[in-house]
Motif scaffolding. Sequence first.
Motif: not given
Length: 70
Positions: A1-21
């Motif tokens: 599950m960790l590998k899948l969570a990391v792959l999802i994090f790669i997509l979600v982190a810039p999306t969340f950060a960009g939205t807040l910026v």
Amino acid sequence: MLKLAVLIFILVAPTFAGTLVIGVLTANMALDSATPIVVASALGVLAAVPASWLIAKAILRDGRGSHTHA
């Protein structure tokens, strides 16, 4: 599950950060310094950690035992 969570994090982190910026820039909070931009992006990345874990958990839960054959 960790590998899948990391792959999802790669997509979600810039999306969340960009939205807040974008929110910070839209609200004109970054007129004097870049600190609000940095804080918004850091909060987006931090919020992406549990979100990625929950998304990975939901994907794995829905993928197990729910196969129906016609």
